[in-house]
Design an enzyme around this catalytic site. Structure first.
Site, mmCIF file in Angstrom:
data_model
loop_
_atom_site.group_PDB
_atom_site.id
_atom_site.type_symbol
_atom_site.label_atom_id
_atom_site.label_comp_id
_atom_site.label_asym_id
_atom_site.label_seq_id
_atom_site.Cartn_x
_atom_site.Cartn_y
_atom_site.Cartn_z
ATOM 1 N N SER B 169 -0.508 5.227 0.095
ATOM 2 C CA SER B 169 0.820 4.552 1.079
ATOM 3 C C SER B 169 1.110 3.094 0.780
ATOM 4 O O SER B 169 0.782 2.504 -0.166
ATOM 5 C CB SER B 169 0.099 4.994 2.658
ATOM 6 O OG SER B 169 1.365 5.145 3.374
ATOM 7 N N THR B 170 0.572 2.295 1.592
ATOM 8 C CA THR B 170 1.129 1.103 1.097
ATOM 9 C C THR B 170 -0.027 0.796 0.264
ATOM 10 O O THR B 170 -0.967 0.941 0.409
ATOM 11 C CB THR B 170 0.390 0.065 2.813
ATOM 12 O OG1 THR B 170 0.885 0.561 3.791
ATOM 13 C CG2 THR B 170 0.358 -1.150 2.675
ATOM 14 N N MET B 286 -2.082 2.892 4.755
ATOM 15 C CA MET B 286 -2.027 3.034 5.828
ATOM 16 C C MET B 286 -2.005 3.977 6.929
ATOM 17 O O MET B 286 -1.377 4.240 6.677
ATOM 18 C CB MET B 286 -0.994 1.605 6.641
ATOM 19 C CG MET B 286 -1.691 0.713 8.042
ATOM 20 S SD MET B 286 0.339 -0.025 8.402
ATOM 21 C CE MET B 286 -0.274 -1.498 7.467
#
Lengths: 734, 350
Positions: B169-170, B286
């Protein structure tokens, strides 16, 4: 309603952007015609297409978005092939620029943008013989033109002169002042709407509390033997409370919509009036050729005056200052820079000299460049003459230019030494300073002189850094701000008793802004960690200490009524978002005024253990705890800096050296455990001892703290200063 | 609660006005400055110390990528790239994530767009999420220290892996790129990837990952058979899964924990198709998407690697996986590709 008005506003902005970029595109294309492989111009064209694609998307004009997208692709292809651009392609791109202007006109007229306003981008590649796609000729629309007499539009659509209206400029000034007042009210209304919303919340919460307590209340009333009338009163109370909450909510909704609408309308009016005050630089071309002709005739020179970029528009006041600045420059050039026709012939130059004035718009700055092809400035001759008269001139040309512009020598001295040379150049600088502009003087011996004037196109709007001194907010024009720094007092030096900030380019004097602006502002002594704004101009830099740096904003400048003589350092006032007024500091005057105030000195060093003062970072989200710990530690002789959470603490650590950290555990964003871990994870900060002070008494919390790398774990419940100080003493050692 | 202090960098007044309008419509946000070029963005970030910067990619003078690079050196601040999702732009925006930007979101369309509300919501959601990310200076050398959770390598996978599954993800695009570029040529397993990314950016991500050296990267197509050494990226708005016949499954099933594609879907589906004959990799990100699925995959016998905290932009999903006790090994990003190569060569299994 809200979104519709935003949509409308975005369309207007898009129309402006289209005109601006069409102009930039034309300029790039003109340059490419001269040099068909110039990569910077190609990149610039590409950027134009890209930016407009984004703008069209934001305004929701999909036909324009896709047209700009194909333009972007087309340009990317040319750019990536790194080949000279063909003249037929340039032709097509010119038509694309026309298409942008046409799209702008259509948007302003409230019409949709049809794909046919753009040329077929493939036609250029088919060679010059390809038939030109039909471009609908824009039909002038007087109503649109009257409203926005902008330059690029004029270049394609002649302005019908008879339809313009003459207005005294003062009336526009008055109008702008009223609009600014309206904007202030609008912003206040917007601030009030938030208070209203808080009230609505309050009423709503109270209403639901009441309703929840009714089931308990009714049996209580039964037991207490309440009368029918009393019950009636209580039920009416509940009913009224409910209707109050509802009405308040509906009122708040309407007030919110109105406040937003008002703010937007006020902003539009202000922008429109500001645009009305804009005049093209072209207006100067009416009078300057005559001035040049007369000056040349009396000096026996032959001079041709050329203009370029005169469609650039500037505020009326700026235009006046520009006119004022140009005359001494032209006079100097003709009297001193340009040689006589005979000498020019001897030097192999054409008899007729060229004096060229170009104006360009770069983002929010206008650049006016005056060049001649004369002899330049004979720096050595100048130095000889000055030294003969007992004055020393700076050895390097850069400083000499500064001196000529009035930075170093008074004009009278100069005039008496060398007749005429340089006279009036200080007028240029003064005129530019008035409009927050700068002057630069360059020359090449025997080739010519260049004077570069740079200034904002309009004075009414201003980018400024907002800083606070106590409860008062001041605006510092960004054009004079060099940087913002965090100072810590132990890093400052002293030069001739004056506190200075060491810098690669020489020490920068440090002065509390409050001291220069004077009472009623209260000045704080230089201590601990401070924020300062380094401002510069005319070769000097000063670091002004402020309490806080708040924001950078685009402000609307309003004049302060003349007569307030005490306000010499204030250029005007600006209205802030919440309706407050911030005085706008006149950077030029401020820098001058520094010489007149008593120098700031560093605090006396501690007699015992001088220079060994330890600095401690206190991290706690509670202001009370922070202040308490700070006072305890300061009383014990430590320098204290504070941070409101772990993230903030990491920032402070980056900015200045700290010997020890005392931190709370529970904090927003980054808690004490994680702060501690971050410190331990950093090569630079790892050696710094960390003390965690917390309310968490459970052994596993203590364990977690130690795991995170804390050196000590103190409980808030058993917190006493002796223990804290003893722990610190132990950790810092001696 | 303090308001989030945001700096907006965007050169087009039209696009800027729309962004400002959206941001200012959120009472928890305060816009502390607007920059119209990269140099101003860097300067203002240093001066104003905002909680987050929204960054345009193309700007006059210094562009958004260079500005991102300089901000990450001068004053590390969460940066959200706001960019068009068109392919060339998307690839360029992802380059900005290599420079240190956290996430890429599409430029919102104007209020005349039908889904303006959703676009507005998404942008604000990202702003709030990304502003909470803590950052370290890019040039700071990574501390050489023992992993806080010591690696517990087992003897190796119990099954011979047939597929590698990756969740990110992030900070994921840059991490993914590192892993793929370091993968040995001729890596014998297909790699299935779920990367959370804004709608519209998946094709750009594929293009960007395919640039330069590294394995072939494809946007996953329904029903296509998995080929060895190929990387399959989940497309927009579809769950990526694996069928028992070793072909791609794309599903429009409901989002899992707001995510579609969801890493949990991928891990679950792979468990169903090949049991434990897989390697699970949890990269930076995250939240906790993927953890539930990873539990099932590990239960079936798969080997699980998590990216370590110092090299993660956000040690979130990996931390949750570690907490759930389903991670066999925690590795810095640069050791993941070599380890994958070792794992597929290790013998005997079981």
């Amino acid at each position: 309603v809200e979104d519709a008005s935003l949509h409308e506003r975005l369309l207007q902005l898009l129309a402006e952007e289209l005109e601006e970029h069409a102009q930039a595109m034309n300029a790039d294309l003109l340059a490419l015609e001269a040099e068909p492989a110039d990569p910077e111009r190609l990149r610039s064209l590409f950027r134009t297409a890209h930016t407009l694609k984004g703008a069209a998307r934001a305004a929701g004009v999909s036909t324009l978005e896709s047209a700009c997208h194909s333009l972007e692709d087309h340009l990317a292809e040319i750019r990536d092939q790194a080949r000279p651009i063909a003249s037929a392609e340039i032709e097509t791109l010119y038509r694309a620029a026309d298409g942008l202007l046409e799209a702008s006109r259509l948007i302003r007229a409230g019409d949709g943008v049809d794909e046919s306003v753009f040329p077929d981008l493939n036609s250029g590649r088919r060679g010059a013989g390809a038939p030109e796609p039909a471009i609908p000729q824009p039909t002038p629309s007087p109503s649109v033109e009257e409203r926005t007499p902008s330059a690029p539009a004029q270049s394609t659509i002649p302005v019908p002169e008879t339809r313009t209206l003459r207005v005294a400029p003062e009336r526009l000034d008055d109008l702008l002042a009223s609009a600014a007042e309206m904007l202030r009210l609008a912003r206040r209304a917007d601030a009030q709407r938030q208070e209203i919303e808080a009230l609505v919340d309050f009423a709503g919460r109270w209403n639901s509390v009441w309703r929840r307590s009714l089931p308990r209340l009714n049996p209580a009333l039964d037991r207490g033997g309440a009368s029918e009338a009393e019950r009636e009163a209580i039920s009416t109370f509940g009913e009224n409370l409910r209707s109050l909450a509802e009405q308040a909510r509906s009122l708040a909704q309407r007030a919110t919509a109105d406040a937003l609408q008002l703010a937007r309308t006020a902003e539009e009016i202000t922008t429109d009036i500001r645009l009305l005050r804009m005049r093209p630089v072209r207006e100067l071309t009416d009078t300057l050729p005559r001035t040049v002709r007369d000056l040349a005739a009396s000096a026996g020179k032959e001079v041709r005056l050329e203009f370029e970029g005169t469609e650039v528009e500037v505020d009326r006041m700026v235009l006046d200052a520009l006119r004022e600045a140009l005359i001494p420059i032209i006079r100097n050039s003709i009297d001193h820079g340009i040689e006589s026709p005979e000498e020019r012939q001897r030097l192999g130059k054409p008899r007729e000299a060229e004096l060229r004035i170009t104006a360009e718009l770069h983002a929010d700055r206008v650049l006016v460049v005056v060049t001649d092809d004369g002899r330049g400035i004979d720096a050595n001759l100048l130095r000889r003459k000055y030294s003969a008269a007992g004055y020393a001139l700076p050895p390097d040309d850069r400083s000499l230019a500064e001196a000529l512009l009035g930075g170093g020598i008074s004009s009278r001295t100069r005039a008496s030494v060398i007749s005429g040379r340089g006279v009036g150049l200080d007028i240029v600088r003064a005129a530019m300073a008035r409009v927050r502009g700068t002057v630069q003087l360059d020359w090449e011996p025997n080739t010519g002189t260049t004077v570069t004037l740079e200034f904002p196109p309009s004075l009414a709007n201003l980018r400024a850094l907002l800083v606070s001194l106590g409860s008062q907010v001041f605006a510092l024009p960004t054009s004079s701000v060099r940087r913002v720094v965090r100072l810590s007092v132990e890093k400052l030096g002293t030069v001739e008793g004056r506190a200075v900030l060491p810098d690669a380019d020489g020490p920068i004097p440090v002065v509390p802004l409050a001291r220069v602006l004077g009472p009623p502002l209260v000045e704080r002594p230089l201590a601990g960690s401070m924020r300062a704004v380094v401002m510069g101009g005319n070769g000097t830099q000063v670091a002004f200490v402020v309490d806080e740096v708040l924001a950078e904003e685009e402000l609307i400048l309003r004049p302060i009524p003349i007569g307030s003589r005490s306000l010499q350092l204030i250029a005007g006032a600006a209205i802030l978002g919440h309706g407050g007024v911030a005085p706008v500091v006149d950077a030029h005057a401020l820098l001058k005024a520094v010489a007149g105030v008593a120098p700031a000195t560093l605090p006396k060093q501690q007699p015992a253990g001088a220079g060994k003062e330890r600095s401690i970072l206190v991290v706690d989200d509670s202001l009370t705890t922070r202040t308490l710990e700070q006072s305890v530690l300061e009383a014990a002789g430590f320098a204290v800096v504070t941070a409101s959470d772990g993230l903030d603490a990491l920032r402070v650590l980056q900015a200045q050296p700290v010997d020890l950290v005392v931190s709370d555990v529970e904090m927003p964003r980054l808690d004490g455990f994680r702060l501690c871990e971050s410190i331990r994870a950093s090569d630079r900060f790892r050696p710094i001892p960390v003390i965690l002070v917390t309310a968490r008494e459970r052994p596993e919390d203590r364990k977690r703290g130690m795991e995170a790398g804390a050196d000590a774990y103190l409980l808030k419940s058993s917190f006493d200063q002796e223990q804290l100080l003893a722990t610190i003493e132990q950790l810092l050692g001696e | 609660m303090n308001k989030l202090r945001i700096l907006v960098a965007e050169d087009s007044p039209t696009a800027r006005t729309l962004l400002l309008e959206i941001l200012r419509g959120d009472p928890r946000i305060e816009v502390v400055g607007t920059a119209t070029n990269g140099a101003d963005a860097v300067r203002m970030t240093v001066e104003l110390r905002p909680d987050l910067v929204t960054m345009d990619v193309h700007m006059p003078g210094m562009d958004g990528i260079q500005a991102t690079r300089e901000i990450m050196i001068a004053a590390p601040t969460p940066i959200l790239i706001v960019s068009s999702a068109a392919r060339e732009d998307a690839a360029l925006s992802l380059t900005a994530t290599e420079a240190g930007a956290l996430m890429v979101v599409p430029k919102p369309e104007g209020p005349s767009a039908a889904d303006f509300e959703q676009q507005r919501e998404y942008l604000l959601q990202m702003v709030h999420a990304m502003a909470s990310v803590r950052l370290v200076r890019r040039w700071a050398p990574r501390p050489q220290r023992a992993h806080r959770l010591p690696p517990r390598p087992r003897a190796g996978p119990t099954h011979k892996p047939r597929v590698v599954t990756v969740a990110a993800s992030t900070g994921g695009p840059a991490a993914l790129k590192r892993v793929l570029q370091m993968l040995q040529p001729g890596f014998p397993l297909p790699i299935l990837v779920v990367q959370h990314i804004a709608k519209g950016f998946a094709p750009g991500l594929v293009e960007w990952l395919a640039l330069g050296s590294g394995p072939a990267v494809r946007l996953a197509q329904p029903g296509e058979p998995l080929l060895p050494g190929y990387v399959y990226i989940a497309p927009d708005e579809r769950h990526l899964g694996l069928r028992a016949d070793f072909t791609i499954e794309l599903s429009g099933a409901a989002p899992i924990g707001q995510f579609r594609p969801s890493a949990t879907y991928l891990f679950r589906s792979v468990t169903g198709a090949v049991g434990g004959a897989a390697v699970g990799v949890m990269l930076t990100g995250m939240g906790d998407d993927g953890v539930a699925g990873l539990c099932e995959l590990r239960q079936a016998g798969a080997y699980v690697i998590a990216q370590d905290e110092p090299t993660s932009v956000v040690f979130g999903m990996a931390r949750e996986a570690v907490r759930a006790g389903v991670v066999d090994e925690i590795l810095p990003i640069e050791e993941i590709a070599p380890r994958l190569t070792e794992l597929v060569q290790e013998r005997p299994y079981g």
